[in-house]
Design a protein around this motif. Structure first.
Motif, short mmCIF file in Angstrom:
data_model
loop_
_atom_site.label_atom_id
_atom_site.label_comp_id
_atom_site.label_asym_id
_atom_site.label_seq_id
_atom_site.Cartn_x
_atom_site.Cartn_y
_atom_site.Cartn_z
N LEU A 1 0.23 -6.32 -0.91
CA LEU A 1 0.06 -4.99 -0.43
C LEU A 1 -1.39 -4.48 -0.44
O LEU A 1 -2.08 -4.06 0.64
N HIS A 2 -2.05 -4.84 -1.74
CA HIS A 2 -3.44 -4.61 -1.90
C HIS A 2 -4.27 -5.34 -0.73
O HIS A 2 -5.36 -4.53 -0.31
N GLU A 3 -4.05 -6.60 -0.53
CA GLU A 3 -4.95 -7.44 0.42
C GLU A 3 -4.73 -6.65 1.77
O GLU A 3 -5.61 -6.64 2.38
N ILE A 4 -3.63 -6.00 2.13
CA ILE A 4 -3.56 -5.37 3.35
C ILE A 4 -4.39 -4.37 3.47
O ILE A 4 -5.09 -3.89 4.48
N ILE A 5 -4.28 -3.53 2.48
CA ILE A 5 -5.25 -2.13 2.24
C ILE A 5 -6.73 -2.59 2.31
O ILE A 5 -7.55 -1.84 2.94
N ARG A 6 -6.92 -3.64 1.67
CA ARG A 6 -8.33 -4.06 1.46
C ARG A 6 -8.73 -4.49 3.20
O ARG A 6 -9.86 -3.91 3.72
N LYS A 7 -8.19 -5.18 3.80
CA LYS A 7 -8.25 -5.57 5.23
C LYS A 7 -8.46 -4.39 5.92
O LYS A 7 -9.35 -4.39 6.83
N ILE A 8 -7.56 -3.24 5.74
CA ILE A 8 -7.61 -2.09 6.65
C ILE A 8 -8.92 -1.25 6.31
O ILE A 8 -9.73 -0.86 7.40
N ILE A 9 -9.27 -1.27 4.97
CA ILE A 9 -10.56 -0.69 4.70
C ILE A 9 -11.78 -1.09 5.20
O ILE A 9 -12.61 -0.62 5.87
N LYS A 10 -11.49 -2.57 5.38
CA LYS A 10 -12.80 -3.36 6.23
C LYS A 10 -12.89 -2.95 7.61
O LYS A 10 -13.92 -3.06 8.16
N ASN A 11 -11.76 -2.77 8.06
CA ASN A 11 -11.51 -2.62 9.63
C ASN A 11 -11.61 -1.11 10.17
O ASN A 11 -11.65 -1.03 11.40
N ILE A 12 -11.53 -0.19 9.34
CA ILE A 12 -11.79 1.26 9.76
C ILE A 12 -13.20 1.32 10.35
O ILE A 12 -14.24 1.17 9.68
N SER B 1 -4.48 -2.95 15.16
CA SER B 1 -5.95 -3.59 15.11
C SER B 1 -6.15 -3.78 13.49
O SER B 1 -7.09 -4.32 13.27
N PHE B 2 -5.34 -3.27 12.58
CA PHE B 2 -5.71 -3.75 11.32
C PHE B 2 -4.94 -5.08 10.72
O PHE B 2 -5.44 -5.72 9.85
N PHE B 3 -3.84 -5.28 11.01
CA PHE B 3 -3.13 -6.48 10.78
C PHE B 3 -1.87 -6.81 11.91
O PHE B 3 -1.82 -6.06 12.64
N SER B 4 -1.85 -8.03 12.03
CA SER B 4 -1.08 -8.60 13.19
C SER B 4 0.70 -8.31 12.93
O SER B 4 0.86 -8.29 11.78
N LYS B 5 1.27 -8.65 13.97
CA LYS B 5 2.64 -8.60 13.85
C LYS B 5 3.30 -9.72 12.69
O LYS B 5 4.23 -9.29 11.97
N GLU B 6 2.81 -10.61 12.92
CA GLU B 6 3.02 -11.70 12.12
C GLU B 6 2.75 -11.47 10.37
O GLU B 6 3.54 -11.65 9.57
N GLU B 7 1.65 -10.78 10.13
CA GLU B 7 1.37 -10.18 8.60
C GLU B 7 2.43 -9.23 8.54
O GLU B 7 2.75 -9.04 7.07
N GLU B 8 2.64 -8.29 9.17
CA GLU B 8 3.66 -7.35 9.00
C GLU B 8 4.95 -7.88 8.57
O GLU B 8 5.60 -7.66 7.62
N LYS B 9 5.46 -8.85 9.54
CA LYS B 9 6.77 -9.60 9.13
C LYS B 9 6.83 -10.29 7.82
O LYS B 9 7.61 -10.15 6.97
N GLU B 10 5.47 -10.91 7.60
CA GLU B 10 5.64 -11.53 6.14
C GLU B 10 5.52 -10.65 5.16
O GLU B 10 6.20 -10.88 4.17
N GLN B 11 4.86 -9.27 5.24
CA GLN B 11 4.83 -8.47 4.10
C GLN B 11 6.26 -7.93 4.02
O GLN B 11 6.91 -7.53 2.92
N GLU B 12 7.03 -7.80 5.09
CA GLU B 12 8.50 -7.08 5.05
C GLU B 12 9.38 -8.25 4.37
O GLU B 12 10.28 -7.81 3.63
N GLU B 13 9.37 -9.53 4.73
CA GLU B 13 9.96 -10.34 3.94
C GLU B 13 9.73 -10.33 2.31
O GLU B 13 10.58 -10.58 1.55
N LYS C 1 2.43 0.62 8.17
CA LYS C 1 2.55 0.11 9.25
C LYS C 1 2.70 1.32 10.40
O LYS C 1 2.26 0.93 11.53
N LYS C 2 2.78 2.53 10.11
CA LYS C 2 2.85 3.52 10.95
C LYS C 2 1.31 3.68 11.63
O LYS C 2 1.13 3.98 12.60
N ILE C 3 0.33 3.73 10.59
CA ILE C 3 -0.93 3.94 11.00
C ILE C 3 -1.49 2.69 11.65
O ILE C 3 -2.21 2.93 12.58
N ASN C 4 -1.11 1.37 11.31
CA ASN C 4 -1.60 0.34 12.04
C ASN C 4 -0.89 0.54 13.44
O ASN C 4 -1.85 0.02 14.53
#
Length: 99
Positions: free
Chosen positions: A87-98, A24-36, A15-18
């Motif tokens: 969590l792995h899906e989010i990391i894959r998404k970040i890798i794709k978008n770096i 730009s890596f994932f949306s606030k909605e995705e962040e909220k879903e992962q926190e839940e 989250k800090k890096i995002n």
């Protein structure tokens, strides 16, 4: 709890890096879903421990009860795997978008 803390700590770092990358890596909605999802981990781990304790106390000769509890163990481990997979899906998404 190690599992819960490792997932939470990892996601806090992500989250800090995002945030530094203007979300730009994932949306606030995705962040909220992962926190839940992360909030559910404590309950999952509690059920996991309860199942292990129940298996330990079971009459090992009672195949029906043993089978039932091992099915429950299988299901709860699947839930733990799912948490890591999210969590792995989010990391894959970040890798794709770096860039």
């Amino acid at each position: 709890m190690y599992i819960e803390n490792s997932i939470k700590d990892t996601f806090d770092l992500i989250k800090k890096i995002n945030k530094k990358k203007n979300n730009s890596f994932f949306s606030k909605e995705e962040e909220k879903e992962q926190e839940e999802n992360i909030e559910q981990i404590s309950e999952i781990i509690t059920r996991f421990k309860d199942i292990l304790e129940k298996i330990d106390r079971l009459n090992k000769e009672d195949s029906g009860e043993l089978l039932s509890e091992f099915i429950q163990l299988h299901l709860v481990i699947g839930e733990i795997e799912w948490q890591y997979d999210q969590l792995h899906e989010i990391i894959r998404k970040i890798i794709k978008n770096i860039k």
